[in-house]
Scaffold this motif. Structure first.
Motif, PDB file in Angstrom:
ATOM      1  N   ASP A  39       0.826  -1.208   0.000  1.00  0.00           N
ATOM      2  CA  ASP A  39       0.000   0.000   0.000  1.00  0.00           C
ATOM      3  C   ASP A  39       0.862   1.262   0.000  1.00  0.00           C
ATOM      4  O   ASP A  39       0.560   2.240  -0.690  1.00  0.00           O
TER       5      ASP A  39
ATOM      6  N   ARG B 155      -5.467   4.180  -8.849  1.00  0.00           N
ATOM      7  CA  ARG B 155      -6.633   3.825  -9.660  1.00  0.00           C
ATOM      8  C   ARG B 155      -6.215   3.122 -10.941  1.00  0.00           C
ATOM      9  O   ARG B 155      -6.844   2.153 -11.375  1.00  0.00           O
TER      10      ARG B 155
ATOM     11  N   PHE C 274      -5.165  -0.413 -10.303  1.00  0.00           N
ATOM     12  CA  PHE C 274      -6.306  -1.310 -10.199  1.00  0.00           C
ATOM     13  C   PHE C 274      -6.685  -1.850 -11.578  1.00  0.00           C
ATOM     14  O   PHE C 274      -7.025  -3.031 -11.727  1.00  0.00           O
TER      15      PHE C 274
ATOM     16  N   THR D 161      -4.159  -4.414 -12.575  1.00  0.00           N
ATOM     17  CA  THR D 161      -4.362  -5.662 -11.841  1.00  0.00           C
ATOM     18  C   THR D 161      -5.518  -6.459 -12.429  1.00  0.00           C
ATOM     19  O   THR D 161      -5.432  -7.694 -12.567  1.00  0.00           O
TER      20      THR D 161
ATOM     21  N   SER E  63      -1.163  -7.804  -5.672  1.00  0.00           N
ATOM     22  CA  SER E  63      -2.626  -7.852  -5.729  1.00  0.00           C
ATOM     23  C   SER E  63      -3.103  -9.147  -6.370  1.00  0.00           C
ATOM     24  O   SER E  63      -4.096  -9.745  -5.928  1.00  0.00           O
TER      25      SER E  63
ATOM     26  N   THR F 214     -16.929  -5.518  -3.646  1.00  0.00           N
ATOM     27  CA  THR F 214     -15.633  -4.903  -3.924  1.00  0.00           C
ATOM     28  C   THR F 214     -15.764  -3.450  -4.368  1.00  0.00           C
ATOM     29  O   THR F 214     -14.886  -2.636  -4.084  1.00  0.00           O
TER      30      THR F 214
ATOM     31  N   THR G 104     -13.892  -0.662  -2.251  1.00  0.00           N
ATOM     32  CA  THR G 104     -12.939   0.238  -2.904  1.00  0.00           C
ATOM     33  C   THR G 104     -13.237   1.695  -2.569  1.00  0.00           C
ATOM     34  O   THR G 104     -12.317   2.507  -2.431  1.00  0.00           O
TER      35      THR G 104
ATOM     36  N   TYR H 223     -11.589   2.105   0.614  1.00  0.00           N
ATOM     37  CA  TYR H 223     -10.134   2.050   0.461  1.00  0.00           C
ATOM     38  C   TYR H 223      -9.575   3.406   0.024  1.00  0.00           C
ATOM     39  O   TYR H 223      -8.602   3.912   0.597  1.00  0.00           O
TER      40      TYR H 223
ATOM     41  N   ARG I 288     -11.450  -7.972  -8.996  1.00  0.00           N
ATOM     42  CA  ARG I 288     -10.669  -6.819  -9.441  1.00  0.00           C
ATOM     43  C   ARG I 288     -11.474  -5.900 -10.346  1.00  0.00           C
ATOM     44  O   ARG I 288     -11.234  -4.687 -10.377  1.00  0.00           O
TER      45      ARG I 288
ATOM     46  N   ASP J 178     -13.037  -3.593  -8.112  1.00  0.00           N
ATOM     47  CA  ASP J 178     -12.067  -2.578  -7.707  1.00  0.00           C
ATOM     48  C   ASP J 178     -11.987  -1.450  -8.730  1.00  0.00           C
ATOM     49  O   ASP J 178     -11.952  -0.268  -8.383  1.00  0.00           O
ATOM     50  N   VAL J 179     -11.930  -1.833 -10.010  1.00  0.00           N
ATOM     51  CA  VAL J 179     -11.804  -0.830 -11.074  1.00  0.00           C
ATOM     52  C   VAL J 179     -13.039   0.054 -11.124  1.00  0.00           C
ATOM     53  O   VAL J 179     -12.936   1.288 -11.189  1.00  0.00           O
TER      54      VAL J 179
ATOM     55  N   ALA K 296     -13.012   2.297  -8.063  1.00  0.00           N
ATOM     56  CA  ALA K 296     -11.965   3.319  -8.121  1.00  0.00           C
ATOM     57  C   ALA K 296     -12.318   4.434  -9.104  1.00  0.00           C
ATOM     58  O   ALA K 296     -12.156   5.624  -8.806  1.00  0.00           O
TER      59      ALA K 296
END
Length: 453
Positions: A53, A65, A68, A71, A133, A257, A261, A264, A384, A387-388, A391
């Motif tokens: 992190d 971002r 992400f 990933t 990740s 997620t 996020t 996060y 993931r 996450d995207v 973000a």
């Protein structure tokens, strides 16, 4: 003369202990090995997470971002490779190959840090962020896939919370171990320590396979460990789109997620506002992780199993969206760093202490191929992708100047849909556990091959 009461035998004491932790005869040793397996996995992950992190923040929040997105692309690319591996090799061989690859990667990063320190820079830090990740998702996904393969639906509801305790202890032990070893051994040596822990986890996997026979989709029969799962490399993706049940799990993970996020990035922004250097940020993030895991442990030991047994998987899964919505409303009202820490601690404690064991129990009633391939697609790429989406949505709201108020307006309706989906999944899992329906996908479990079994 009345008979003298005899002291309870060790057998009766063991029986009472098993009843107290909701275990049945013969389950104690496999559950202990599974918990130890998870302990080694989470210790290795949490040993390295604060550095991940902190490295990701070195070039600003916006760069995270984009990391992400990188990933998500990598996890999509790796999925058919993992699907091919599972199709061609026996389960323990596939697990060994996956863990062996990550151990070799850790040794490679160690060699780079030791013998080519001049090559370390912002770009290599970003590579490590993406690699970690992917590493994080795959080692935990493989662990839970094996759990769903070895334990039945009934066992999953009873013992997955206990198994998760091992992971929580590892998540607490990992940051502590980092604080004790980082200075005397140096950061590069931590990579080797993490690799050693993964090898210990692999040894536990080998032992568990021998202690606990595999189940078929709904756990009514046992299958041979000599079987190869077979099928195509892309079977997991097709299965998710073909099965409403698997698609529902994917939708639950996506919503989870996305909202996680939001939390996060809110945390990263607040940490960046109170700390300028990487070491201070890493220390703050590490402390948040440690105290969150303490809360997770309390939930797992005291409430998770009882909630699942009393109210079912649906209610257990619905607790997270409800708690998250309440937390975001509190953060919008007060907007302090303390409230953020409480929101994140609550979210992650409920997610890991209650939601994760319940979510993994959903996979105990699917076909064996789906336990590895469809689960891999959901737990890596869908995770993931969430996450995207989270973000980019959070960044867009920030650019529009909506900030926390905008996030709350998005989170509340998402949480409503998320909770309804949780209740539906709980009912669907219960139906499949009773009827033994594990085959509404395009990829049913294969029959034993000739000469195997």
């Amino acid at each position: 003369m009345p008979p003298v009461a005899e002291p309870p035998s060790s057998a009766s004491s063991t029986s009472r202990l098993l009843r107290f932790v909701n275990l049945r005869q013969g389950e104690g040793t496999p559950v202990l090995v599974a918990a130890l397996f998870f302990f080694f996995v989470l210790t290795a992950l949490m040993l390295l997470r604060p550095a991940r992190d902190a490295l990701g923040m070195e070039r600003g929040i916006d760069s995270v971002r984009w990391l992400f997105i990188g990933t998500a692309v990598v996890t999509l690319a790796v999925n058919p490779v993992f699907g091919w591996l599972v199709s061609r090799f026996k389960r323990l061989q596939a697990i060994g190959a996956t863990y062996g690859f990550f151990v070799a990667s850790l040794v490679g990063f160690w060699g780079l840090l030791m013998f080519a320190p001049g090559a370390i820079g912002a770009r290599s830090g970003q590579v490590f962020y993406v690699w970690f990740s992917v590493f994080n998702l795959f080692v935990t996904m493989v662990f839970w896939a094996l759990m769903a393969d070895r334990f039945t639906s009934d066992q999953g509801k009873r013992v997955f919370a206990l198994v998760s305790v091992g992971g929580t202890l590892g998540a607490i032990f990992g940051p502590w171990l980092t604080s004790r070893l980082a200075e005397p051994l140096g950061t590069p040596a931590l990579l080797l320590v993490a690799g050693g822990l993964l090898l210990l986890a692999l040894a536990c996997a080998w032992l568990l396979v021998r202690l606990q026979p595999a189940t078929t989709g709904h756990g009514a029969a046992r299958s041979s460990d000599r079987e190869r799962i077979g099928g195509s490399a892309w079977a997991g993706l097709r299965a998710v789109f073909a099965s409403p049940y698997l698609a529902g799990i994917a939708g639950y993970v996506l919503l989870m997620t996305v909202v996680a996020t939001f939390i996060y990035f809110t945390r990263l922004q607040m940490v960046a506002a109170v700390a300028d250097d990487m070491d201070t940020r890493a220390a703050i993030l590490g402390n948040i992780d440690m105290w969150t895991q303490v809360a997770v442990l309390v939930l797992q030991v005291t409430l998770t199993g009882r909630i699942i047994r009393r109210f079912g998987l649906g209610v257990a899964l619905a607790i997270l969206p409800i708690a998250t919505a309440i937390g975001f409303i509190g953060l919008a009202i007060y907007g302090s760093f303390v409230v953020l820490v409480l929101l994140e601690a609550t979210n992650r404690a409920v997610q890991r202490g209650i939601t994760r064991p319940a979510r993994e129990a959903l996979f105990t009633v699917v076909a064996r191929e789906d336990k590895y391939k469809a689960k891999a697609f959901i737990d890596t790429f869908v995770y993931r992708a969430g996450d995207v989406v989270g973000a980019q949505t959070e960044g867009m709201l920030g650019r529009l100047g909506l900030a926390m108020g905008g996030l709350v307006s998005v989170v509340i309706p998402l949480a409503l849909v998320w909770a309804v989906l949780a209740l539906w999944l709980g009912r669907a899992q219960a139906r499949r556990a009773v009827t033994g329906d594990a085959g509404d996908t395009l990829t049913p479990a294969p029959l034993p091959r000739a000469g195997e079994g």
